[in-house]
Design a protein around this motif. Structure first.
Motif, PDB file in Angstrom:
ATOM      1  N   ALA A 240      21.859 -18.349 -31.468  1.00 65.14           N
ATOM      2  CA  ALA A 240      22.311 -18.570 -30.101  1.00 65.14           C
ATOM      3  C   ALA A 240      23.446 -19.594 -30.082  1.00 65.14           C
ATOM      4  CB  ALA A 240      21.152 -19.056 -29.244  1.00 65.14           C
ATOM      5  N   PHE A 241      23.402 -20.564 -31.001  1.00 67.20           N
ATOM      6  CA  PHE A 241      24.467 -21.567 -31.069  1.00 67.20           C
ATOM      7  C   PHE A 241      25.675 -21.000 -31.799  1.00 67.20           C
ATOM      8  CE2 PHE A 241      20.882 -24.259 -30.074  1.00 67.20           C
ATOM      9  CZ  PHE A 241      21.438 -25.126 -29.152  1.00 67.20           C
ATOM     10  N   ASP A 242      25.420 -20.298 -32.925  1.00 66.06           N
ATOM     11  CA  ASP A 242      26.530 -19.717 -33.696  1.00 66.06           C
ATOM     12  C   ASP A 242      27.444 -18.898 -32.784  1.00 66.06           C
ATOM     13  OD1 ASP A 242      26.670 -20.599 -36.262  1.00 66.06           O
ATOM     14  OD2 ASP A 242      25.466 -18.998 -37.131  1.00 66.06           O
TER      15      ASP A 242
ATOM     16  N   ILE B 256      35.907 -37.453 -23.617  1.00 62.39           N
ATOM     17  CA  ILE B 256      35.288 -38.731 -23.200  1.00 62.39           C
ATOM     18  C   ILE B 256      33.943 -38.890 -23.900  1.00 62.39           C
ATOM     19  CG2 ILE B 256      34.155 -39.900 -21.250  1.00 62.39           C
ATOM     20  CD1 ILE B 256      36.482 -38.803 -19.498  1.00 62.39           C
ATOM     21  N   ARG B 257      33.141 -37.820 -23.884  1.00 58.77           N
ATOM     22  CA  ARG B 257      31.811 -37.907 -24.515  1.00 58.77           C
ATOM     23  C   ARG B 257      31.932 -38.349 -25.982  1.00 58.77           C
ATOM     24  NH1 ARG B 257      29.177 -37.349 -28.576  1.00 58.77           N
ATOM     25  NH2 ARG B 257      27.368 -36.055 -28.942  1.00 58.77           N
ATOM     26  N   PHE B 258      32.856 -37.723 -26.749  1.00 60.93           N
ATOM     27  CA  PHE B 258      32.941 -38.049 -28.176  1.00 60.93           C
ATOM     28  C   PHE B 258      33.596 -39.410 -28.412  1.00 60.93           C
ATOM     29  CE2 PHE B 258      31.868 -33.601 -28.442  1.00 60.93           C
ATOM     30  CZ  PHE B 258      30.875 -33.657 -29.404  1.00 60.93           C
TER      31      PHE B 258
ATOM     32  N   ASP C 160      21.947 -28.843 -39.923  1.00 60.60           N
ATOM     33  CA  ASP C 160      22.007 -27.992 -38.731  1.00 60.60           C
ATOM     34  C   ASP C 160      21.635 -26.569 -39.155  1.00 60.60           C
ATOM     35  OD1 ASP C 160      23.644 -28.351 -35.799  1.00 60.60           O
ATOM     36  OD2 ASP C 160      23.340 -26.282 -36.500  1.00 60.60           O
ATOM     37  N   PRO C 161      20.913 -25.835 -38.278  1.00 54.44           N
ATOM     38  CA  PRO C 161      20.532 -24.464 -38.661  1.00 54.44           C
ATOM     39  C   PRO C 161      21.659 -23.447 -38.505  1.00 54.44           C
ATOM     40  CG  PRO C 161      19.532 -25.060 -36.555  1.00 54.44           C
ATOM     41  CD  PRO C 161      20.287 -26.262 -37.019  1.00 54.44           C
ATOM     42  N   ALA C 162      22.779 -23.807 -37.879  1.00 59.10           N
ATOM     43  CA  ALA C 162      23.830 -22.828 -37.571  1.00 59.10           C
ATOM     44  C   ALA C 162      24.939 -22.881 -38.632  1.00 59.10           C
ATOM     45  CB  ALA C 162      24.398 -23.099 -36.185  1.00 59.10           C
TER      46      ALA C 162
ATOM     47  N   GLU D 257      27.759 -21.337 -39.086  1.00 58.99           N
ATOM     48  CA  GLU D 257      29.168 -21.364 -38.639  1.00 58.99           C
ATOM     49  C   GLU D 257      29.573 -22.744 -38.125  1.00 58.99           C
ATOM     50  OE1 GLU D 257      30.513 -18.265 -36.037  1.00 58.99           O
ATOM     51  OE2 GLU D 257      29.536 -16.731 -37.241  1.00 58.99           O
ATOM     52  N   TRP D 258      28.629 -23.415 -37.508  1.00 58.87           N
ATOM     53  CA  TRP D 258      28.925 -24.768 -37.021  1.00 58.87           C
ATOM     54  C   TRP D 258      29.131 -25.703 -38.215  1.00 58.87           C
ATOM     55  CZ3 TRP D 258      27.817 -26.942 -31.761  1.00 58.87           C
ATOM     56  CH2 TRP D 258      27.715 -25.937 -30.798  1.00 58.87           C
ATOM     57  N   LEU D 259      28.309 -25.538 -39.245  1.00 56.05           N
ATOM     58  CA  LEU D 259      28.462 -26.381 -40.445  1.00 56.05           C
ATOM     59  C   LEU D 259      29.794 -26.088 -41.140  1.00 56.05           C
ATOM     60  CD1 LEU D 259      24.855 -26.365 -41.960  1.00 56.05           C
ATOM     61  CD2 LEU D 259      25.991 -28.190 -40.657  1.00 56.05           C
TER      62      LEU D 259
ATOM     63  N   CYS E 208      20.433 -37.871 -33.519  1.00 53.94           N
ATOM     64  CA  CYS E 208      20.022 -36.569 -33.005  1.00 53.94           C
ATOM     65  C   CYS E 208      20.550 -36.485 -31.573  1.00 53.94           C
ATOM     66  CB  CYS E 208      18.504 -36.388 -33.065  1.00 53.94           C
ATOM     67  SG  CYS E 208      18.030 -34.683 -32.681  1.00 53.94           S
ATOM     68  N   HIS E 209      21.728 -35.899 -31.440  1.00 56.29           N
ATOM     69  CA  HIS E 209      22.437 -35.893 -30.164  1.00 56.29           C
ATOM     70  C   HIS E 209      22.540 -34.477 -29.610  1.00 56.29           C
ATOM     71  CE1 HIS E 209      24.750 -39.847 -31.326  1.00 56.29           C
ATOM     72  NE2 HIS E 209      23.453 -40.034 -31.149  1.00 56.29           N
ATOM     73  N   PHE E 210      22.059 -34.326 -28.381  1.00 53.73           N
ATOM     74  CA  PHE E 210      22.213 -33.046 -27.681  1.00 53.73           C
ATOM     75  C   PHE E 210      21.444 -31.908 -28.327  1.00 53.73           C
ATOM     76  CE2 PHE E 210      25.000 -32.756 -24.086  1.00 53.73           C
ATOM     77  CZ  PHE E 210      25.293 -34.091 -23.952  1.00 53.73           C
TER      78      PHE E 210
ATOM     79  N   HIS F 180      16.712 -31.406 -25.945  1.00 55.87           N
ATOM     80  CA  HIS F 180      16.438 -30.676 -24.693  1.00 55.87           C
ATOM     81  C   HIS F 180      16.343 -29.173 -24.921  1.00 55.87           C
ATOM     82  CE1 HIS F 180      20.731 -31.183 -25.141  1.00 55.87           C
ATOM     83  NE2 HIS F 180      21.007 -30.318 -24.193  1.00 55.87           N
ATOM     84  N   TYR F 181      16.760 -28.709 -26.114  1.00 51.56           N
ATOM     85  CA  TYR F 181      16.585 -27.286 -26.447  1.00 51.56           C
ATOM     86  C   TYR F 181      15.280 -27.046 -27.209  1.00 51.56           C
ATOM     87  CZ  TYR F 181      21.492 -26.940 -25.202  1.00 51.56           C
ATOM     88  OH  TYR F 181      22.673 -26.985 -24.517  1.00 51.56           O
ATOM     89  N   ARG F 182      14.527 -28.111 -27.457  1.00 52.67           N
ATOM     90  CA  ARG F 182      13.307 -28.022 -28.254  1.00 52.67           C
ATOM     91  C   ARG F 182      12.083 -28.158 -27.349  1.00 52.67           C
ATOM     92  NH1 ARG F 182      12.586 -27.026 -33.525  1.00 52.67           N
ATOM     93  NH2 ARG F 182      11.318 -28.892 -33.799  1.00 52.67           N
TER      94      ARG F 182
HETATM   95  C1  LIG Z   1      24.827 -28.864 -28.191  1.00 53.33           C
HETATM   96  S1  LIG Z   1      24.965 -28.782 -29.928  1.00 53.33           S
HETATM   97  C2  LIG Z   1      25.141 -30.507 -30.331  1.00 53.33           C
HETATM   98  C3  LIG Z   1      25.893 -30.761 -31.599  1.00 53.33           C
HETATM   99  C4  LIG Z   1      26.120 -32.244 -31.925  1.00 53.33           C
HETATM  100  N1  LIG Z   1      24.884 -32.962 -32.174  1.00 53.33           N
HETATM  101  C5  LIG Z   1      26.879 -32.931 -30.796  1.00 53.33           C
HETATM  102  O1  LIG Z   1      26.279 -33.675 -30.012  1.00 53.33           O
HETATM  103  O2  LIG Z   1      28.086 -32.671 -30.728  1.00 53.33           O
HETATM  104  C6  LIG Z   1      23.299 -28.438 -30.426  1.00 53.33           C
HETATM  105  C7  LIG Z   1      23.140 -28.319 -31.910  1.00 53.33           C
HETATM  106  O3  LIG Z   1      21.746 -28.263 -32.209  1.00 53.33           O
HETATM  107  C8  LIG Z   1      21.572 -27.385 -33.295  1.00 53.33           C
HETATM  108  N2  LIG Z   1      20.150 -26.976 -33.376  1.00 53.33           N
HETATM  109  C9  LIG Z   1      19.529 -25.925 -32.794  1.00 53.33           C
HETATM  110  N3  LIG Z   1      18.237 -25.874 -33.144  1.00 53.33           N
HETATM  111  C10 LIG Z   1      18.020 -26.932 -33.960  1.00 53.33           C
HETATM  112  C11 LIG Z   1      16.887 -27.426 -34.694  1.00 53.33           C
HETATM  113  N4  LIG Z   1      15.716 -26.817 -34.619  1.00 53.33           N
HETATM  114  N5  LIG Z   1      17.053 -28.521 -35.459  1.00 53.33           N
HETATM  115  C12 LIG Z   1      18.245 -29.149 -35.533  1.00 53.33           C
HETATM  116  N6  LIG Z   1      19.355 -28.725 -34.875  1.00 53.33           N
HETATM  117  C13 LIG Z   1      19.246 -27.631 -34.099  1.00 53.33           C
HETATM  118  C14 LIG Z   1      22.553 -26.278 -32.990  1.00 53.33           C
HETATM  119  O4  LIG Z   1      22.820 -25.436 -34.083  1.00 53.33           O
HETATM  120  C15 LIG Z   1      23.759 -27.072 -32.509  1.00 53.33           C
HETATM  121  O5  LIG Z   1      24.605 -27.439 -33.573  1.00 53.33           O
END
Ligand SMILES: C[S@@+](CC[C@H](N)C(=O)[O-])C[C@H]1O[C@@H](n2cnc3c(N)ncnc32)[C@H](O)[C@@H]1O
Length: 275
Positions: free
Chosen positions: A5-7, A24-26, A71-73, A75-77, A112-114, A117-119
């Protein structure tokens, strides 16, 4: 949410990071992490969990720290490695995620940023992250601020929209087209203290930006530069830091375990830092 979903959304994410509000965030977080790293001394071993395309990792690698992004994605890595190559800095990437911790720890600084909230709430992620922090090392966690979502909807949509936002336990991520949990800094602070960590700092990011509804003005370089200056001036200042679009908490693993059943409490009295 799966890595796929992230890829699929890397292009949308890159566009967001390059918009004024993404920059600004970064920029603010690069500064808060620079301060944290300076306090810890260095060079540091840094682990960025869910570090994605390296937005927070690369400034730390540039500063001479030994940084690993997990990171599990894939393409992002790959994008993170590409950006590190462009910057001429070493960066280690590991395909994996929160469920695979620990990754060859312990570390001086864990990010562990952002991600949280997906977990699921019950995943126990904060305890896993805390477990890879060395004694005297620090953990930084960041997520969107539910209070700021109400204010943002108010300024863009009026009271009706703000009331809807206030009543909603989840939030839709526009970039990822996905439902996410709302998590407060206070809830994560409690999990950090339960994991035996002590409060060090709380920051807010995108405090002024999210109150300003004229997004076009933010593309003007002179305006942007003053806005960023204001964000940096507000990021660690009460009461502003509590209404930023994102909250960031930094906690330290004490060299000796804290007293008490939960290790220590962020809201305990005394002269130490508070959240
Ligand atoms: C919104 S991005 C944030 C990326 C970075 N930390 C930032 O703040 O710019 C969310 C990231 O969480 C990763 N992600 C998704 N599931 C994850 C998991 N179970 N463990 C660690 N990372 C995960 C995604 O692949 C993605 O790179």
């Amino acid at each position: 949410m799966t890595a796929g979903a992230f890829d699929d959304k890397l292009a949308e994410w890159r566009a967001w990071t390059e918009a004024p509000w993404g920059r600004i965030r970064f920029a603010v977080v690069a500064e808060t992490l620079r301060r944290q790293a300076a306090e810890l001394g260095g060079p540091l071993r840094v682990l960025d969990v869910g570090g994605g395309d390296g937005g927070d990792a690369i400034p730390l690698a540039r500063a001479g720290h030994d940084v690993t992004v997990v990171d599990p994605a894939p393409e992002w890595l790959a994008e993170a490695r590409h950006r590190a190559d462009e910057a001429g800095v070493p960066l280690t990437t590991v395909t994996g995620g929160l469920d695979d911790l620990p990754v060859a720890g312990p570390y001086d600084l864990v990010l562990c940023h952002f991600v949280l909230h997906y977990r699921p709430a019950e995943a126990g992620d904060v305890a896993r992250l805390a477990a890879v922090v060395r004694p005297g090392g620090r953990l930084s966690v960041m997520a969107p601020n539910p209070a700021a979502m109400v204010l943002m909807r108010l300024t863009r949509g009026g009271p009706e929209a703000a009331l809807d936002e206030l009543a909603s336990a989840t939030r839709r991520s526009v970039t990822f087209d996905h439902e996410a949990r709302k998590i407060t800094a206070e809830a994560i602070a409690d999990e950090m203290t339960a994991a035996g960590l002590a409060p060090v700092a709380r920051y807010g990011t995108r405090i002024a930006n999210d109150l300003l509804t004229d997004d076009r003005a933010k593309h003007d370089p002179a305006y942007f530069s003053r806005l960023l200056e204001l964000e940096l001036a507000l990021c660690d200042r009460e009461p502003f830091l509590r209404v930023g679009g994102m909250w960031q908490l930094v906690a330290e693993r004490p060299r000796r375990p804290l007293d008490g059943p939960s290790g220590g409490r962020a809201d305990a009295g005394g002269a130490g830092p508070r959240w």
